[in-house]
Design a protein around this motif. Sequence first.
Motif, mmCIF file in Angstrom:
data_model
loop_
_atom_site.group_PDB
_atom_site.id
_atom_site.type_symbol
_atom_site.label_atom_id
_atom_site.label_comp_id
_atom_site.label_asym_id
_atom_site.label_seq_id
_atom_site.Cartn_x
_atom_site.Cartn_y
_atom_site.Cartn_z
ATOM 1 N N HIS A 85 42.093 4.894 33.103
ATOM 2 C CA HIS A 85 40.512 6.224 33.343
ATOM 3 C C HIS A 85 39.936 6.150 31.545
ATOM 4 O O HIS A 85 38.943 6.828 31.587
ATOM 5 C CB HIS A 85 40.896 8.028 33.404
ATOM 6 N N ALA A 86 40.837 6.307 30.839
ATOM 7 C CA ALA A 86 40.645 5.998 29.686
ATOM 8 C C ALA A 86 39.374 7.378 28.861
ATOM 9 O O ALA A 86 38.155 7.409 28.540
ATOM 10 C CB ALA A 86 38.872 5.179 28.942
ATOM 11 N N GLY A 87 40.760 8.480 28.791
ATOM 12 C CA GLY A 87 39.600 9.577 28.713
ATOM 13 C C GLY A 87 38.427 9.723 27.291
ATOM 14 O O GLY A 87 38.045 10.120 28.219
ATOM 15 N N ILE A 88 38.673 9.823 26.049
ATOM 16 C CA ILE A 88 37.859 9.785 25.365
ATOM 17 C C ILE A 88 36.637 8.739 25.933
ATOM 18 O O ILE A 88 35.792 9.262 25.879
ATOM 19 C CB ILE A 88 38.042 9.519 24.178
ATOM 20 N N ALA A 89 36.806 7.869 26.064
ATOM 21 C CA ALA A 89 36.489 6.330 25.971
ATOM 22 C C ALA A 89 34.738 6.561 27.304
ATOM 23 O O ALA A 89 33.486 6.848 26.823
ATOM 24 C CB ALA A 89 36.699 5.149 26.057
ATOM 25 N N GLN A 408 42.137 17.125 22.814
ATOM 26 C CA GLN A 408 41.114 18.063 23.852
ATOM 27 C C GLN A 408 39.980 17.569 24.114
ATOM 28 O O GLN A 408 38.709 17.814 23.908
ATOM 29 C CB GLN A 408 40.988 19.222 21.831
ATOM 30 N N ILE A 409 40.446 16.943 25.376
ATOM 31 C CA ILE A 409 38.564 16.731 25.795
ATOM 32 C C ILE A 409 39.000 17.615 27.636
ATOM 33 O O ILE A 409 40.148 17.850 27.259
ATOM 34 C CB ILE A 409 38.807 15.671 25.682
ATOM 35 N N TRP A 410 37.934 17.527 28.548
ATOM 36 C CA TRP A 410 37.957 17.644 29.156
ATOM 37 C C TRP A 410 38.857 16.460 30.358
ATOM 38 O O TRP A 410 38.821 17.037 31.974
ATOM 39 C CB TRP A 410 36.335 17.826 30.224
ATOM 40 N N TRP A 411 38.226 15.125 30.229
ATOM 41 C CA TRP A 411 38.350 14.214 31.179
ATOM 42 C C TRP A 411 39.518 13.398 31.033
ATOM 43 O O TRP A 411 40.268 12.550 30.273
ATOM 44 C CB TRP A 411 37.423 12.276 31.090
ATOM 45 N N GLY A 412 40.770 13.314 31.727
ATOM 46 C CA GLY A 412 41.712 13.208 32.234
ATOM 47 C C GLY A 412 43.136 14.336 32.516
ATOM 48 O O GLY A 412 42.422 15.024 33.403
ATOM 49 N N ASP A 449 43.731 21.594 27.400
ATOM 50 C CA ASP A 449 44.391 20.098 26.914
ATOM 51 C C ASP A 449 44.642 19.123 28.069
ATOM 52 O O ASP A 449 45.257 19.556 29.220
ATOM 53 C CB ASP A 449 45.433 19.431 25.867
ATOM 54 N N VAL A 450 44.000 18.232 27.654
ATOM 55 C CA VAL A 450 44.455 16.854 29.150
ATOM 56 C C VAL A 450 45.406 15.908 28.220
ATOM 57 O O VAL A 450 45.846 16.386 26.860
ATOM 58 C CB VAL A 450 43.224 16.148 29.024
ATOM 59 N N LEU A 451 46.196 15.653 28.670
ATOM 60 C CA LEU A 451 47.256 14.336 27.942
ATOM 61 C C LEU A 451 46.525 12.947 27.653
ATOM 62 O O LEU A 451 45.840 12.888 28.123
ATOM 63 C CB LEU A 451 48.208 14.001 29.283
#
Length: 886
Positions: A85-89, A408-412, A449-451
């Motif tokens: 899922h490549a959170g930040i990217a 500290q992002i939302w996708w993940g 937070d996400v992992l």
Amino acid sequence: MTKELAKGYEPHDVEKRWYSEWETKGYFRAAATSEKKPYSIVIPPPNVTGALHMGHALNNTLQDILCRWKRMQGYNVLWMPGTDHAGIATQNVVERQLSAEGKDRHDLGREAFIERVWKWKAESGGQIIGQLKRLGASCDWERERFTMDEGLSKAVRTVFVKLYEDGLIYRDNRLINWCPRCHTALSDIEVEHEDHKGHLWHIRYPVVGELGRFVTVATTRPETMLGDTAVAVHPEDERYSGLIGKKVLLPLLNREIPVVADDYVDLEFGTGVVKITPAHDFNDFEVGLRHSLDKINVLDESGIINAAGHQYEGLDRFEARKRVVADLEEAGYLDKIDDHAMSVGGCYRCKTVVEPYLSLQWYVKVAPLAGRALDAVKSGKTRILPKQWENTYYDWMENIRDWCISRQIWWGHRIPAWFCDHCGEITVAMETPTKCSKCGSDELRQETDVLDTWFSSALWPFSTMGWPDQTAELKTFYPTATLVTGFDILFFWVARMMMMGLHFMDEVPFTDVYIHALVRDAQGHKMSKSKGNVIDPLTVIDQYGTDAFRFTLAAFAAQGRDIKLAEERIVGYRNFCNKVWNAARFTMMNLEGFNPDGISLNSLELSQGDKWILHRLNETARTVDETLTGYRYNESAMALYQFTWSEFCDWYLELSKQDIYNGTPERKLATQYVLWYTLENLLRLLHPFMPFITEEIWQALPGTKATPTIMQAPYPSHCKECSFPQDAADMERIMAVIGGIRNIRGEMEVPPSKQIAVILSCDSEASQRLMKHNENAIISLARVSDLAIGYKIEKPEDASIQVAGDIQIYVPLKGMVDVAAEEERLLKEIGKMEKEIEMFSKKLESPAFVDRAPADIVAKERQKLADVNGKKLVLEESLGKIRKLK
């Protein structure tokens, strides 16, 4: 009737047709339970945002070779595919879309933003899967996984809860890599370092109570001095022994800070005094812990100076740097400024300069997990190949630090922890709690937070097979056989999979880890868009075909050595594909009416040449098996290339023409069968490397219809029936004689169309019998008009000579060569060589060239000079021979 192949091989239609057939018919599918021995590989999941690059192409080609090889060996093969899922990217991709619409994620809110990301994934994500299919990847696509699908999400939550309950997950206020633009923590691998020209500012810190005395420290980030809480010296540095325990005054802020003694300080570097900023430097953080120093964070999440920076509050960190330097200079605290080359870390997604940042984060306590992962490699339960990477693994695992897993992002994967606003208790659970586990309050809010993406990736070998449920796939395929990956994620992914696999499955996740090298450009430079030297795999496939590309990668995949990829190398292996195609066309044109069914090798009248090619095929099968077992892909590819081009095509196809066109019915049948048998086995040997062209030819061959696809045909192995060591050795002697005659023709510039007389003088009766028995082959392949074979024949006066073992080859030259014309030609060629030698020598004698040109260019010029000298020597030898004929 034998099917005729097209005149030329056109890869694109063939590749599209056969891949669709393989996928539709389920030939890549693994059985959850089977009597066959299992073999499994999990794909290193590419980012869902990704496009196929050279690293992917090499990695997946090597995996596919193993999977196709093992399938043909009769294994039940599972190659588990999927994407990360490549959170930040991924979040950045969607945030850029929103930015183009004049919005940001906060305008949508968390839930709506996540829905938008899922929508993007459904429409645009995963294009790399289609690109892997173009590469020929034989993954079990029906089992494709995604690190945020329902099953893997369940596995992630189960692992988090269990580790928390075991006391292996905790929260702490520690230093992490921080991106001021993405507003999140980053792992070390997500920080990309580049060399920059910077400065080293030398700053005077006044010693408290000693008027006029200073200590001088040097820093590359003067703005961080606002957070200094000490200066440090080495405990054995006699220069500063009297200062330890005293205080210095922090310039600009006039705050007193202590002088501490610590082994971290390098006695030999600079002045031997360093500033300690625990909230903004990883080494300083550790020094701060040892000396119980305050941690003063002077930056906010966006890299803006906060209230702790006093008069500099509100300034961007780089603007603050300028102001701090100017104020230091004005106040007389700036001693000097040096130019200084340094490595600067940037966020791998947005390229913003990363800051060491003090932040409350979630961590995995890894020391208790690392011990078993270390022992597993040391004991041989898991092998790392090439072996030199084991030491790197040991070094990392023996010096491992706790793992920051929060982002500290939302996708993940959102961390399954809830905070009670009433009593402050933290509840970690599989399901969303309705009340606090301690006080019973319903005032709960979930962690935002996400992992870290690597957290879910660490579970990949067993989560993809259905864990935490006890599935048939887990029972059959775990632990997996081989992991193929790059060295850059040996620690970030491989080591973590080892730790998690052993902790949750009580078994290593894989038996072998094969670490492949980098694909670089032709000069050995790393490919990058900024350099403009990136080679796009899809462009290569479009231009030269998948098989040529795959074979190129395999042929250069030597253990521990980076691949220098040049387009001409791919062209060379496209020519190899054409060679295979043309060999198949020749074979099949000469199999009209032939049916191999019911024929066996031991029932045929085999010639010396037949036995030789069968023996060489047999030895090639043995070599390929040995080298693939040892992950020596380049040796496997080279053995196949050498056999195909230099033995089957260059020698046996030519040898076969005598019996195909002029032999007895018995000899013709034997030759047809050996041609068919060799080609059919060769196609199976080549198939893991070149899947498309081999399937296309194999389907057209007679005698293959009982098996629907070459993928299900058995992989050739060494067999006693095809072992003819003595006959093969004898044939090599005949080939050496033919080669000697051809060398004389080449040296004397005798046209291929012109037949020549040859005398073979044998030093033994055995050699004489061997040459007599195979004289037809010698006459045909060496284009000889008159062949005399005898025992110790005297050399004619005007003959050119070559030696092959105990056989002297004499070719009488009188009347065969126009001596005057040949002498003139050779003198002209020697004259040309002398001019070139003079030119290269002058160049290499010039200091202006040798001292200024790059070393590789100078080396090339030296090699050119050596080559020209070599050519001149050969020409002079030929001239001497010609002049003897006068």
